[in-house]
Design an enzyme around this catalytic site. Structure first.
Site, PDB file in Angstrom:
ATOM      1  N   ASN A  48     -18.144   9.693  45.063  1.00 17.13           N
ATOM      2  CA  ASN A  48     -16.894   9.171  44.499  1.00 17.13           C
ATOM      3  C   ASN A  48     -15.720   9.402  45.433  1.00 17.13           C
ATOM      4  O   ASN A  48     -14.571   9.350  45.019  1.00 17.13           O
ATOM      5  CB  ASN A  48     -16.601   9.851  43.161  1.00 17.13           C
ATOM      6  N   HIS A 134     -17.590   8.002  28.875  1.00 17.30           N
ATOM      7  CA  HIS A 134     -18.239   9.114  29.578  1.00 17.30           C
ATOM      8  C   HIS A 134     -18.680  10.234  28.622  1.00 17.30           C
ATOM      9  O   HIS A 134     -18.041  10.481  27.603  1.00 17.30           O
ATOM     10  CB  HIS A 134     -17.220   9.665  30.579  1.00 17.30           C
ATOM     11  N   GLU A 178     -11.948   4.302  28.757  1.00 18.55           N
ATOM     12  CA  GLU A 178     -11.780   4.552  30.189  1.00 18.55           C
ATOM     13  C   GLU A 178     -11.028   3.373  30.800  1.00 18.55           C
ATOM     14  O   GLU A 178     -11.067   2.269  30.265  1.00 18.55           O
ATOM     15  CB  GLU A 178     -13.149   4.671  30.873  1.00 18.55           C
ATOM     16  N   SER A 182     -17.334   4.015  34.268  1.00 17.21           N
ATOM     17  CA  SER A 182     -18.050   4.647  35.376  1.00 17.21           C
ATOM     18  C   SER A 182     -19.405   4.012  35.680  1.00 17.21           C
ATOM     19  O   SER A 182     -19.859   4.092  36.812  1.00 17.21           O
ATOM     20  CB  SER A 182     -18.208   6.139  35.128  1.00 17.21           C
ATOM     21  N   ASP A 207      -8.849   7.454  30.003  1.00 15.61           N
ATOM     22  CA  ASP A 207      -9.476   8.260  31.054  1.00 15.61           C
ATOM     23  C   ASP A 207      -9.439   7.450  32.350  1.00 15.61           C
ATOM     24  O   ASP A 207     -10.157   6.463  32.492  1.00 15.61           O
ATOM     25  CB  ASP A 207     -10.917   8.596  30.628  1.00 15.61           C
ATOM     26  N   HIS A 210     -11.791   6.958  37.421  1.00 13.03           N
ATOM     27  CA  HIS A 210     -12.193   6.100  38.537  1.00 13.03           C
ATOM     28  C   HIS A 210     -11.088   5.154  39.021  1.00 13.03           C
ATOM     29  O   HIS A 210     -11.299   4.384  39.940  1.00 13.03           O
ATOM     30  CB  HIS A 210     -13.426   5.270  38.150  1.00 13.03           C
ATOM     31  N   LYS A 241     -12.471  12.549  42.225  1.00 14.14           N
ATOM     32  CA  LYS A 241     -12.980  11.274  42.727  1.00 14.14           C
ATOM     33  C   LYS A 241     -12.116  10.782  43.891  1.00 14.14           C
ATOM     34  O   LYS A 241     -12.186  11.368  44.953  1.00 14.14           O
ATOM     35  CB  LYS A 241     -13.141  10.311  41.573  1.00 14.14           C
TER      36      LYS A 241
END
Ligand SMILES: *Cc1c(COP(=O)(O)O)cnc(C)c1O
Length: 387
Positions: A48, A134, A178, A182, A207, A210, A241
């Protein structure tokens, strides 16, 4: 004890039979987006380190300076003597970066998600969570004891159906999602989620694990890109990440941060992160702000790779640096991954329970180290492997 031993052996044997057994492999060296395992070197498509910041000279230099000044560890939890001024500096910088009133650093993104959700919600509350969220979000919800409703991935009419039917039966309500998923590399319809959270009197948590460092004019994430920071109650993310460091965080109102300092069990009952990593995280935010070319180049390469795979007839999902190729069957996916590894790309088969049953996949994590030449070669090698 003998009984348990047998049960475990049987459990592991079944995992292996189903192509679901996992084991750890030591990485001997890591440089410029490549890793060495045993006697072979690979292009790493599983990390990541999207912007290559983990080897950025500024992050390394700041880490070393912090070790010289404060030693190797913080040696206490934040509420004792482990709240170094560096932690406070980082939280101030983070609040600005995320355009929120206040921020709090947790020991990882996992600690952040379980701590935030379990502190703020309890039995009389309810939480609506995207089905692909997640595991750390799921664990936070389970730990909170709130009623747990999962809505189909990015399906807002399913969410509204649940809200209509269930919201009124509970005291507080949270919608959690998110910003870049992910395992699918896609994003939610944030404006509509905000509309629903207002209509049904909920809070919303995002979240940005990423997305931080990659999306948004200043690299702060999808909330910034869509100008919705002030509508997102709980803006969560991780340094592990794109920021090339370690640690999780929440950006939110001052009163919520104060509440978490007083009640967040994963925050209170763990030694705070070492000074070296905090200084590295501080430097990472500066680099994100000063070197926008990193995210621009990465996203240009992402487009190039997605286009090359499409041209080679492959069906991929999403719209980010995470590029999933759904291969469905577990064993087939394991074999494909082995063939691709033989060609010098480090890529692991993603299988249930990380993804839903019959949704096994190859998942490419693109980083700045993967230039167009490498990406084109990979696209062609994949075709040759029979993907
Ligand atoms: C990686 C990840 C986390 C956990 O972050 P860590 O800092 O690695 O513990 C949380 N949420 C999402 C969506 C993630 O991808």
């Amino acid at each position: 004890m003998a009984g348990l031993d047998l049960q475990i052996k049987e459990f592991l044997r079944k995992k292996e039979e189903a192509g679901l057994f996992r084991s750890l492999k030591p990485v001997l060296q890591r440089h410029d987006g490549r890793i060495r395992l045993k006697d072979k070197e690979y292009f790493d498509f599983s990390s990541n380190d999207y912007l290559g910041l983990s080897s950025h000279p500024k992050l390394i230099e700041e880490s070393k300076k912090a070790i010289d000044k404060f030693g190797s560890a913080s040696s206490a939890s934040r509420l004792l003597s482990g709240s170094l001024y560096l932690h406070h500096l980082l939280e101030e910088k983070l609040a600005c970066f995320k355009n929120k009133e206040s921020a709090l650093v947790f020991n990882s993104g996992y600690h952040a998600n379980i701590g935030i959700i379990a502190s703020l919600y309890a039995g009389q509350d309810c939480i609506f969570s995207d089905r692909l969220n997640h595991a750390s979000i799921v664990d936070g919800i389970l730990l909170s004891g709130a009623r747990f409703f999962r809505f189909k991935h990015n399906d807002l009419s399913h969410l509204e159906e649940l809200l209509k039917k269930e919201r009124n039966k509970f005291k507080n309500a949270l919608i959690v999602t998110e910003s870049i998923f992910s395992m699918d590399g896609d994003r939610p319809r944030l404006k509509e989620l905000v509309y629903l959270k207002e209509k049904y009197d909920c809070q919303i948590m995002l979240d940005e694990a990423h997305a931080t460092g990659i999306f948004g004019h200043n690299g702060s994430g999808i909330a910034e890109e869509e100008g919705l920071e002030n509508k997102i109650d709980l803006l969560m993310g991780t340094f592990s990440k794109a920021l090339g460091g370690y640690g999780g965080y929440l950006a939110a109102s001052k009163v919520i941060i104060e509440y978490l300092v007083n009640t967040g069990r994963s925050f209170i009952y763990s030694t705070s992160l070492p000074p070296s990593i905090i200084s590295s995280n501080l430097a990472a935010i500066e680099i994100i702000e000063k070197e926008p070319w990193r995210r621009k180049d990465l996203l240009a390469n992402v487009q190039y790779f997605r286009h090359a795979l499409n041209k080679n007839g492959m069906n991929i999902k999403g719209e980010s640096q995470i590029v999933p190729l759904i291969t469905k069957d577990n064993l087939k996916t394991v074999k494909l991954a082995e063939r691709i590894q033989e060609k010098g790309y480090w890529l692991l088969p993603i299988r249930p329970p990380t993804v839903p049953v019959n949704q096994a996949r190859l998942r490419f994590s693109l980083t700045l180290y993967h230039n167009k030449e490498i990406l084109q070669r990979l696209a062609d090698d994949l075709k040759e492997c029979g993907v």
